[in-house]
Design an enzyme around this catalytic site. Sequence first.
Site, PDB file in Angstrom:
ATOM      1  N   LYS A 116       0.814  -1.222   0.000  1.00 29.32           N
ATOM      2  CA  LYS A 116       0.000   0.000   0.000  1.00 29.32           C
ATOM      3  C   LYS A 116       0.847   1.271   0.000  1.00 29.32           C
ATOM      4  O   LYS A 116       0.382   2.333  -0.388  1.00 29.32           O
ATOM      5  CB  LYS A 116      -0.981  -0.021   1.163  1.00 29.32           C
ATOM      6  CG  LYS A 116      -2.024  -1.109   0.956  1.00 29.32           C
ATOM      7  CD  LYS A 116      -3.185  -1.029   1.902  1.00 29.32           C
ATOM      8  CE  LYS A 116      -4.253  -2.047   1.533  1.00 29.32           C
ATOM      9  NZ  LYS A 116      -3.787  -3.453   1.669  1.00 29.32           N
TER      10      LYS A 116
HETATM   11  C1  LIG Z   1      -4.384  -4.542   0.994  1.00 30.20           C
HETATM   12  C2  LIG Z   1      -3.559  -5.770   0.852  1.00 30.20           C
HETATM   13  C3  LIG Z   1      -3.889  -6.780  -0.074  1.00 30.20           C
HETATM   14  C4  LIG Z   1      -5.127  -6.736  -0.932  1.00 30.20           C
HETATM   15  O1  LIG Z   1      -5.129  -5.721  -1.889  1.00 30.20           O
HETATM   16  P1  LIG Z   1      -6.524  -5.219  -2.509  1.00 30.20           P
HETATM   17  O2  LIG Z   1      -6.165  -4.024  -3.293  1.00 30.20           O
HETATM   18  O3  LIG Z   1      -7.412  -4.917  -1.348  1.00 30.20           O
HETATM   19  O4  LIG Z   1      -7.047  -6.323  -3.346  1.00 30.20           O
HETATM   20  C5  LIG Z   1      -3.058  -7.878  -0.161  1.00 30.20           C
HETATM   21  N1  LIG Z   1      -1.970  -8.007   0.631  1.00 30.20           N
HETATM   22  C6  LIG Z   1      -1.626  -7.056   1.527  1.00 30.20           C
HETATM   23  C7  LIG Z   1      -0.435  -7.268   2.376  1.00 30.20           C
HETATM   24  C8  LIG Z   1      -2.400  -5.905   1.663  1.00 30.20           C
HETATM   25  O5  LIG Z   1      -2.055  -4.981   2.568  1.00 30.20           O
END
Ligand SMILES: *Cc1c(COP(=O)(O)O)cnc(C)c1O
Length: 502
Positions: A116
Amino acid sequence: MSQVYRSTRSDKPEELSFEDVVMTGLAPDGGLYLPSEIPQLPSNFLETWKDLSFNELAFNILRLYINESEIPNEDLKNLITKSYSTFRSEEITPLQKINDQIHLLELFHGPTYAFKDVALQFVGNLFEYFLTRRNSKKLKGEERDIITVVGATSGDTGSAAIYGLRGKKDVSVFILYPTGRISPIQEEQMTTVEDSNVHTLSVNGTFDDCQDIVKSIFGDKEFNDKYHVGAVNSINWARILAQQTYYFYSFFKLQKIIGNNSKIRFVVPSGNFGDILAGYYAYKMGLPVDKLIIATNENDILDRFMKTGEYAKQQEIGVKATYSPAMDILISSNFERLLWYLIRDNITDKNDEKAGSILNDWMKQLKENGKFTAPKEVVEKARTIFDSDRVDNKETIETIKETYTQNKYILDPHTAVGVRTTTRFLKKDQEPINYISLSTAHPAKFSEVVNKALDTFENYSFEKDVLPDELKQLSTKEKRIKLIDEPSVSKVKQAIKDELKF
Ligand SMILES: *Cc1c(COP(=O)(O)O)cnc(C)c1O
């Protein structure tokens, strides 16, 4: 061409600017913002873009979605450079070979060790950029534009928001988390940030309590008018936009290794569908991706949709707490954006307003009946580029073990969901296909699950093999936490007022 945006649920013509959609987040009609026309890549991009750095690619891609009149070239370049200067890897998102057919795309080299960061580092700078510009036009004595970001976290995502927004002018951030229910590293990451605009509220309750409080604050018009409450959750368009770069970057990298004529697929551990949706935009722009594969955990609404065409919330079952908690969702908020494009492409005159009206109807059904069923043609359209699979807790642990013994590489549980899916697809392939499996977090962030998988190995040590020095040092830093002794909306609001002092 000038780029404009609209809401997925609107049945009227709309021409919103990039700034509008970034600063608003969610559309007032409950829909998500998107560009109704997806820009197309220059016809020679495979030649001219293949050797570009991550930042150069980011600039070229973002430029296609953001008008120069909104952010001039020099400013956009600076925003990108600033956003990725916080990453520990020179490549920003390096590719790591696992075996001849699987490469991991490591998205965790940002400040909080999770994918993120790629988006939120950019979003924070964008907020500051737009606010600074708005405020520079204000007359003396006129009220400044501010944003107060309020969010709830079950541990993982709060820190990425905090690190994206720390120190940003005219932005304050309040992150609520359930006391004693997040891991020590996660708490340390959030609470040791020294910037005065960052506030962590430890709420004596559950994650659901925290989320309810946030929702209630968003619904409070008076509070909102005063503090301009904002969100940075995964529905913000700027996040989807920023995530597109690594699909291009890794595609070019892998092509250099395997040659131009080999097929490339992406496998994406998915929850809210934000990460993989960025891959869909890359594909629609013209990147020759063979397939985008959705990997879900036991919260498998996306996998069920791909297999049956029914999008069902399964409220009675509820969210399952899995080993990959960042993917524990009932519905995938960003899926609505994909549906909009699929619906519009399925209408004879490709009409935006009709697409909005149909989607609005499906979303009503979802709200009222907990589900809707998409017509066959729409599901088939989705299947031309997407495929999916589901991985349970047991398989997640097995995959962490196997990758450790076979490849001497330690996966985090989310990445393991993707790798398990990848190996299953590989076994079915009739021809050699190459896979880029997205690695969404560093294993140190999910120590409990990683240790559960690897503790039986004699030579394994979390401290030595997993934990980076930078995270080790966090435990020596002073924590700043405000305790909220019961899950009470008014107590949280009071805490926000006390901190902001106006
Ligand atoms: C948010 C997240 C995901 C999922 O991503 P999306 O965009 O919600 O599909 C997968 N792995 C980690 C570690 C995350 O923080």
